[in-house]
Structure formats: structure tokens, C-alpha cells
Design an enzyme around this catalytic site. Sequence first.
Site, PDB file in Angstrom:
ATOM      1  N   ARG A 198       0.853  -1.182   0.000  1.00  0.00           N
ATOM      2  CA  ARG A 198       0.000   0.000   0.000  1.00  0.00           C
ATOM      3  C   ARG A 198       0.893   1.236   0.000  1.00  0.00           C
ATOM      4  O   ARG A 198       1.912   1.285   0.704  1.00  0.00           O
ATOM      5  CB  ARG A 198      -0.886   0.027   1.259  1.00  0.00           C
ATOM      6  CG  ARG A 198      -2.045  -0.970   1.219  1.00  0.00           C
ATOM      7  CD  ARG A 198      -3.073  -0.594   0.154  1.00  0.00           C
ATOM      8  NE  ARG A 198      -4.238  -1.463   0.163  1.00  0.00           N
ATOM      9  CZ  ARG A 198      -4.401  -2.549  -0.594  1.00  0.00           C
ATOM     10  NH1 ARG A 198      -3.445  -2.919  -1.427  1.00  0.00           N
ATOM     11  NH2 ARG A 198      -5.507  -3.257  -0.532  1.00  0.00           N
ATOM     12  N   GLU A 216      -4.321   7.357  -4.926  1.00  0.00           N
ATOM     13  CA  GLU A 216      -4.589   6.657  -6.190  1.00  0.00           C
ATOM     14  C   GLU A 216      -5.931   7.098  -6.740  1.00  0.00           C
ATOM     15  O   GLU A 216      -6.861   7.302  -5.953  1.00  0.00           O
ATOM     16  CB  GLU A 216      -4.585   5.146  -5.951  1.00  0.00           C
ATOM     17  CG  GLU A 216      -3.210   4.647  -5.516  1.00  0.00           C
ATOM     18  CD  GLU A 216      -3.159   3.142  -5.238  1.00  0.00           C
ATOM     19  OE1 GLU A 216      -4.138   2.438  -5.522  1.00  0.00           O
ATOM     20  OE2 GLU A 216      -2.124   2.689  -4.727  1.00  0.00           O
ATOM     21  N   HIS A 243      -1.591   0.054  -9.683  1.00  0.00           N
ATOM     22  CA  HIS A 243      -2.163  -0.882  -8.696  1.00  0.00           C
ATOM     23  C   HIS A 243      -2.746  -2.113  -9.414  1.00  0.00           C
ATOM     24  O   HIS A 243      -3.942  -2.367  -9.360  1.00  0.00           O
ATOM     25  CB  HIS A 243      -3.241  -0.187  -7.851  1.00  0.00           C
ATOM     26  CG  HIS A 243      -3.479  -0.890  -6.539  1.00  0.00           C
ATOM     27  ND1 HIS A 243      -3.801  -0.248  -5.377  1.00  0.00           N
ATOM     28  CD2 HIS A 243      -3.451  -2.208  -6.215  1.00  0.00           C
ATOM     29  CE1 HIS A 243      -3.967  -1.122  -4.399  1.00  0.00           C
ATOM     30  NE2 HIS A 243      -3.755  -2.323  -4.890  1.00  0.00           N
TER      31      HIS A 243
END
Length: 325
Positions: free
Chosen positions: A237, A266, A285
Amino acid sequence: MKKHVVLYKALSAQLMARLQAQADVTLIERLDAQGLAQLRNALPGAHGLLGASLKLDAALLDLAPNLQAIASVSVGVDNYDIDYLTERRILLSNTPDVLTETTADTGFALILATARRVVELANLIRAGQWQKSIGPEHFGSDVHGKTLGIIGMGRIGEALAQRGHFGFGMPVIYHSHSPKPAIEQRFNARYCSLETLLRQADFICLTLPLTAETQGLIGEHAFAQMRPESIFINISRGKVVDEAALIDALRNGQIRAAGLDVFEREPLSADSPLLQMDNVVATPHMGSATHETREAMARCAVENLLAALAGERPVNLVNPGAWKG
Ligand code: DGY
């Protein structure tokens, strides 16, 4: 009477049929302003929720007085207030295991891409700049035989260790809550302090979940201990890292490169300084993003949700305190 499920992530036709056989389903197609308004409207009647990539905070969940279960299509559960869910006896489930190998593949894709400068050199050809054999200014560094440092030896950490040890002949060092003798034996891995890992590893791979304890763990102090040859990889993360400190470390040559699949915010803004740096490989991601794995994750989430709504304990229950037994 069928239970009511609100989906905020589309499912394959097969999984949708499986869910609809057991529940009335409202699908929120997109989590834009309109989708969020639809979600708010649907929450009062919802018994179950299924989706990912949405912060489901108390303010939102207070709109859902009948909610019994949330099935997250993710292994990470940092989008949920687990204490709140447990207090309300809402069962939260996630999708571990099915994404482990794919996410570790992504980790190795970033290791190889950064060390061998794959993206930078591919861009050089596209720009028409391959006019003679490339020289030392474009050479990368070896991956095989280098020291692989893994921070957080959970399932994904273990899958990275397996690839490093058996595939690339890499000595493996790791740091986690406690030593894991079985892993040390399988991969000839060595447990060490975080400081030792930061100083000794050639590849520093972050696989920790985001928690109050890990937020900002890798900051200025941590980057200062890495070596100029170190390559930093993050597939966990973004918020486990102080991104400003990472940018400084790259700018100042404190580390050689970074392979990043996750970011503090994000989607990553197109004007992020990270995207101006040739020695950064940034991906959106996509750790678990293959057709096979995303389908397996969705299937796992559907089964978890249906079990919970049928009064059974979901296999991947995250908050056992919410389970009445
Ligand atoms: C996960 O499963 O947690 C992935 O990072 C996607 O969010």
C-alpha cells in the site's frame, strides 16, 4: 424472502447468475458522483455489500441499518473500519490466497523492470534513439544472485521468497513481526531487523498491509539507511511509505530506482514527480490484475457473501469478533 445485495463492482455473467439465484442484486456500475448517489440510495435496503476500492466509513454504513455482511474483493482491508463493523456485528470477508502468486509475479516484474531498465530502454527505441549498441550509460544491474529483502513475510512475501530463491538464486533476508522457521528452512532465508534489511538488501520489497502501525513506516530515516545501489519495490500500500521522502531519496541518489504499484493517493496524479524519473517504474495498482486472478477473487467474494447471508461463517472472515457462532 431473498436478501438484498448491493454490488459496487461488476461481476462476470456466471458469478452474477450465481449471486442472483440467491439474492436480489443492485449493481452500481461506476463509483463516480452518480454511482455514489445510487449507493447511498441503495444502502438502507442492503443486507450485503460486495466490491472493492471504496472507503466504506461509518458515515456511509450508518445508512445501512440492515447490513449483515461485506465481501471485499481484495486481500487488503484498509478501506474498512473493522472495530466499527465488529461492534455492529457486520461480517467482513476478504480474498486472500487466490491472488498471492499473481501479486508476487507483479513484484518480480517490477524487480526485473527496474534493475534492467526495461521501460526506459523500451521508450528509447520508441523515441528512435537506438542508433548504436547501447553502452554503460544504459546498462542495468543483475537480479540473479543479489540479496532480496522482504519486509512483511506473509503469503505474498513468501511467494516472492520462493521466486527469488529458486528462480534467481538470490539470498533472501526478511523482516516481519516474528521469525518464521519453516520459511527460513525452505528458502534458506535469514530473519533480520528492519535496519539490517535496509542496509543489506539489494532489492527492498514491501509487502506489509496498511495499518495504524505501518502507516508511514518507510520514510526519510529508512531511505537514509539504504544504499545508492538499492532498488525499492512497493506492492503493498502506498501509505506505508512517505512518498515525499521516497521522491527525495530518488532525487538525491540515495537509492538507484523504485518499482511502484501503489501510491499514497490513487490514481496517481499525472504530474507526480515520480513520473518524471527514468529510474521509476510505476504501474496502476495492478498487483492482482489478471483475468484469471480477478475472476477467482470475485468468486471467492461471492461465496463469502452468500455464506454470510445464509447464516454461515464465511471462509475468509476478517473480523471473527462479529461472528455470533
Ligand atoms: C488487494 O487485494 O488488496 C489489492 O491490493 C487490490 O486492492
